[in-house]
Design a protein around this motif. Structure first.
Motif, PDB file in Angstrom:
ATOM      1  N   LYS A 164      -3.704   9.091   2.233  1.00  0.00           N
ATOM      2  CA  LYS A 164      -2.668   8.152   1.783  1.00  0.00           C
ATOM      3  C   LYS A 164      -1.309   8.837   1.894  1.00  0.00           C
ATOM      4  CE  LYS A 164      -5.252   5.962  -2.004  1.00  0.00           C
ATOM      5  NZ  LYS A 164      -5.272   5.728  -3.461  1.00  0.00           N
ATOM      6  N   ILE A 165      -0.288   8.045   2.080  1.00  0.00           N
ATOM      7  CA  ILE A 165       1.072   8.579   1.887  1.00  0.00           C
ATOM      8  C   ILE A 165       1.626   7.769   0.729  1.00  0.00           C
ATOM      9  CG2 ILE A 165       3.273   9.191   2.932  1.00  0.00           C
ATOM     10  CD1 ILE A 165       2.049   8.765   5.665  1.00  0.00           C
ATOM     11  N   LYS A 166       1.636   8.387  -0.420  1.00  0.00           N
ATOM     12  CA  LYS A 166       1.934   7.651  -1.648  1.00  0.00           C
ATOM     13  C   LYS A 166       3.319   7.021  -1.644  1.00  0.00           C
ATOM     14  CE  LYS A 166       0.840   9.493  -5.654  1.00  0.00           C
ATOM     15  NZ  LYS A 166       0.722  10.586  -6.643  1.00  0.00           N
ATOM     16  N   ASN A 167       4.307   7.783  -1.177  1.00  0.00           N
ATOM     17  CA  ASN A 167       5.671   7.250  -1.240  1.00  0.00           C
ATOM     18  C   ASN A 167       6.066   6.432  -0.015  1.00  0.00           C
ATOM     19  OD1 ASN A 167       5.630   9.529   0.328  1.00  0.00           O
ATOM     20  ND2 ASN A 167       7.584  10.329  -0.384  1.00  0.00           N
ATOM     21  N   ALA A 168       5.044   6.094   0.821  1.00  0.00           N
ATOM     22  CA  ALA A 168       5.340   5.231   1.964  1.00  0.00           C
ATOM     23  C   ALA A 168       4.509   3.957   1.932  1.00  0.00           C
ATOM     24  CB  ALA A 168       5.087   5.982   3.270  1.00  0.00           C
ATOM     25  N   GLY A 169       3.657   3.821   0.910  1.00  0.00           N
ATOM     26  CA  GLY A 169       2.808   2.627   0.813  1.00  0.00           C
ATOM     27  C   GLY A 169       1.782   2.548   1.935  1.00  0.00           C
ATOM     28  N   ILE A 170       1.253   3.725   2.329  1.00  0.00           N
ATOM     29  CA  ILE A 170       0.337   3.795   3.475  1.00  0.00           C
ATOM     30  C   ILE A 170      -1.050   4.277   3.038  1.00  0.00           C
ATOM     31  CG2 ILE A 170      -0.174   5.206   5.539  1.00  0.00           C
ATOM     32  CD1 ILE A 170       1.841   3.178   6.277  1.00  0.00           C
TER      33      ILE A 170
END
Lengths: 239, 226
Positions: free
Chosen positions: B70-76
């Motif tokens: 996941k990329i938490k601060n990219a909403g991915i």
């Protein structure tokens, strides 16, 4: 990351006039570039990639039967006219806009352009003093005479020396960045929102007049994407 | 309207941007959770966005599958769906713009043998002079690889698609890589077997196994009842 503009080695844009539309009121600059591209059969030579550009894709806006894909920012040229035009169809991400201007300046530097004209529109109701035509300009070139001949007045900066043109989008900021390195002109037309196709037509004529380019005598060709200026046909169900 | 009342047009929104100073750019750092490594081989890379498409993928494709990373601060969220195929779900725009997210996946895109993106839009936004009655849902495609359009009709001008899918396709065109974008035009009614049928057919054509599940039908988010 890839270069912002990837040009073929054979393309030489030295002594070209580059037109850059700012996303502004009524999309008049975009409509003007559309008219220019379709009337003078400009060819696309590169897409322009930058994370600041809000991406959009669609079919060919000039000839609907072609399979060409249209992206948010592209570079078109006409070799006879020696005019290049960037068509930008969407706005810029706020946090990346400044980086975009600087990166664009760097990308344009090696091209040895003759000059750059930033085309913009602004809110008509913000214009307090005007006569017949509502074209204004700012330039770092000595073009007062040709501008006066064509009825284009000089933009007056604020007391802080900055230009305040409501509705002109990124035009003034891009002008501030590019005019430090290129011979650059900012052309603004004050318009009202609505059917802005006539504004695009007069802006195109004005661009030709001030660039010293020969105007085509043929009729202006409207791109096929202009068929839906007022939306599609109404659904039968409403009757 | 009262006498003397100032009514600001909707485009007044532009004014704020014009007069505000653009900030100096500070690069966002992706907060990866799980592996941030690019897989060695990628047969297929699929970018998914919008709530409706995401909802269908979570229930009919991913099921209990846990995200690879996941990329938490990219909403991915990135999922491995087997056979070296990966699904990237973009749920919400956070610290990264779509262009920045696309650049984060640069090595994935360059390595992928085929790249697809699926997005959706309201059918009310779809413009076509031949439609007087619009269907419940339909799919159109924008592609620089006609062999991967699976017979779907191309999106006609002046319709435009924006978002992460458009960004990935633009990036691929700029890099001279092949990519196909599918856009599902759908009405505002809740997801059901009728309006989702074209999308499920598309997923099957992409060689992605579909799980048969029941979806909870939620009521419309709007309080306006006709």
């Amino acid at each position: 990351m890839p270069p912002m503009i990837s040009l073929d080695k054979n393309v030489d844009l030295s002594e070209y006039v580059l037109l850059i539309p700012s996303v502004s009121v009524g999309n008049v600059p975009q409509l003007t570039i559309d008219l220019l591209i379709s009337t003078y059969s400009f060819k696309k030579i590169s897409t322009i990639w930058h994370p600041a550009i809000v991406s959009s894709v669609g079919g060919d806006p000039y000839q609907s039967d072609r399979s060409e894909i249209c992206t948010a920012c592209e570079l078109h040229i006409n070799e006879q006219l020696k005019v290049a035009a960037i068509q930008i169809r969407s706005t810029l991400e706020f946090k990346l806009a400044q980086k975009f201007f600087i990166d664009l300046k760097e990308a344009l530097s090696p091209l040895k352009l003759k000059n750059i004209v930033i085309v913009s529109s602004a809110f008509d109701y913000e214009l307090r003093n005007f006569n017949n035509e509502k074209f204004y300009y700012s330039s770092n070139e000595k073009i007062d005479e040709i501008m006066e001949t064509n009825g284009i007045k000089i933009l007056e900066p604020n007391s802080n020396g900055r230009y305040c043109i409501n509705g002109a989008g990124f035009a003034t900021k891009l002008y501030e960045v590019l005019s430090t390195q290129f011979r650059c002109t900012l052309l603004v037309k004050y318009v009202s929102e609505g059917d802005n196709r006539p504004d695009a037509f007069t802006t195109l004529k004005k661009l030709f007049a001030i660039s010293g380019l020969e105007e085509k005598t043929l009729n202006v060709i409207f791109p096929s994407s202009w068929d839906f200026v007022f939306g599609g046909p109404p659904p039968v169900g409403i009757y | 309207m009262l006498f003397g009342e100032i009514v600001e047009p909707s485009t007044r929104a532009l004014i704020e941007d014009d007069l505000e100073e653009y900030p100096e750019y500070t690069e966002s750092v992706p907060e990866w959770e799980g592996s941030s490594e690019t897989p060695r081989d990628i047969n297929g890379l699929l970018f998914i966005e919008t709530e409706k498409i995401g909802k269908l993928f979570y229930s009919c494709v991913l099921g209990e599958n846990k995200p690879l990373s996941k990329i938490k601060n990219a909403g991915i969220e990135v999922f491995d769906i087997g056979n070296k195929q990966y699904v990237v779900i973009f749920s919400e725009k956070k610290d990264f713009t779509c262009g920045e997210v696309t650049e984060l996946f640069d090595p994935w895109i360059r390595k992928a043998k085929r790249t697809f993106t699926i997005t959706s839009d309201s059918i009310g936004n779809y413009q076509n002079s031949n439609f007087t009655e619009k269907p419940v849902s339909l799919i159109r495609t924008v592609s620089n690889d006609p062999s991967k359009s699976f017979g779907y009709e191309k999106l006609e001008s002046p319709n435009l698609v924006s978002g992460l899918g458009a960004s990935v396709l633009s990036y691929c065109i700029h890099l001279d890589l092949k990519c196909t974008l599918f856009v599902l035009y759908i009405d505002t009614s809740p997801l059901g077997s009728v309006n989702m049928e074209p999308l499920l057919k598309l997923v099957t054509k992409l060689d992605i196994p579909v799980k048969h599940t029941e979806m909870k039908i939620s009521t419309s988010s709007s309080n306006l009842y006709m």
